[in-house]
Design a protein around this motif. Structure first.
Motif, short mmCIF file in Angstrom:
data_model
loop_
_atom_site.label_atom_id
_atom_site.label_comp_id
_atom_site.label_asym_id
_atom_site.label_seq_id
_atom_site.Cartn_x
_atom_site.Cartn_y
_atom_site.Cartn_z
N LEU A 15 0.81 -1.32 -0.06
CA LEU A 15 0.02 -0.08 -0.02
C LEU A 15 1.02 1.32 0.21
N LEU A 22 -1.21 2.23 8.80
CA LEU A 22 -2.30 0.73 8.55
C LEU A 22 -2.76 0.29 9.94
N ILE A 31 -10.57 -1.18 6.61
CA ILE A 31 -9.88 -1.98 5.40
C ILE A 31 -10.01 -3.25 5.59
N LYS A 44 -4.70 -9.38 -1.29
CA LYS A 44 -4.08 -8.57 -2.20
C LYS A 44 -5.34 -8.11 -3.16
N LEU A 47 -7.74 -5.80 -1.10
CA LEU A 47 -7.04 -4.44 -0.96
C LEU A 47 -7.34 -3.59 -2.16
N ILE A 51 -9.51 0.02 -2.36
CA ILE A 51 -8.76 0.98 -2.94
C ILE A 51 -9.63 1.52 -4.12
N SER A 56 -13.05 4.70 2.10
CA SER A 56 -12.75 3.38 2.82
C SER A 56 -14.31 3.14 3.51
#
Length: 140
Positions: A15, A22, A31, A44, A47, A51, A56
């Motif tokens: 990231l 984080l 997240i 992955k 994430l 994004i 978020s």
């Protein structure tokens, strides 16, 4: 480790953020991550989707198949009144949630065997008082 699953350090690198950032995202539940034992793991793919989704706080966990919510801002006294009105509206419509959540695609009724959970949670910049009524998923 599988290249599709990252540990904390790999997620930081992936990231391009600091460990502090984080950890803050993890604490605020903004997240997608899973804690396995004492270690955090990140997909992955999740994430990248998170994004790409933009804000978020709008991220919906992939375990959540459906979510509709309505936010109201105001003084505590006004909010308590809104809760009361919503409950009365649901009750007057045979426990149908569509009476207060107009964006629901179908009628959803609260069954007789539901449970109530009242919880308080403090996070970094916010505190939450939640009233949750929940029940097992029924067949369609």
């Amino acid at each position: 480790m599988n290249d599709d699953i990252l540990n904390l350090e790999q997620a930081i690198e992936f990231l391009g953020v600091s460990e502090k950032t984080l950890i803050k995202l993890l604490r605020e539940e903004h997240i997608p991550a899973r804690k396995i034992g004492r270690e955090w793991r990140f997909s992955k793919e999740a994430l990248i989707k998170w994004i790409a989704a933009g804000d978020s706080t709008n991220y919906i966990n992939q375990n959540d198949l459906y979510m509709v919510s309505k936010d109201t801002v105001g003084e505590a006294k006004v909010l308590f009144k809104k809760i009361e009105e919503a409950i009365l509206g649901i009750e007057e419509n045979d426990n149908n949630l569509k009476s207060v959540l107009k964006d629901l695609e179908r009628d959803i009724t609260i069954p007789k065997d539901a449970s109530l959970r009242i919880s308080y949670k403090q996070q970094r910049e916010i505190e939450k008082l939640e009233f949750k009524i929940f029940w097992g998923l029924r067949g369609e």
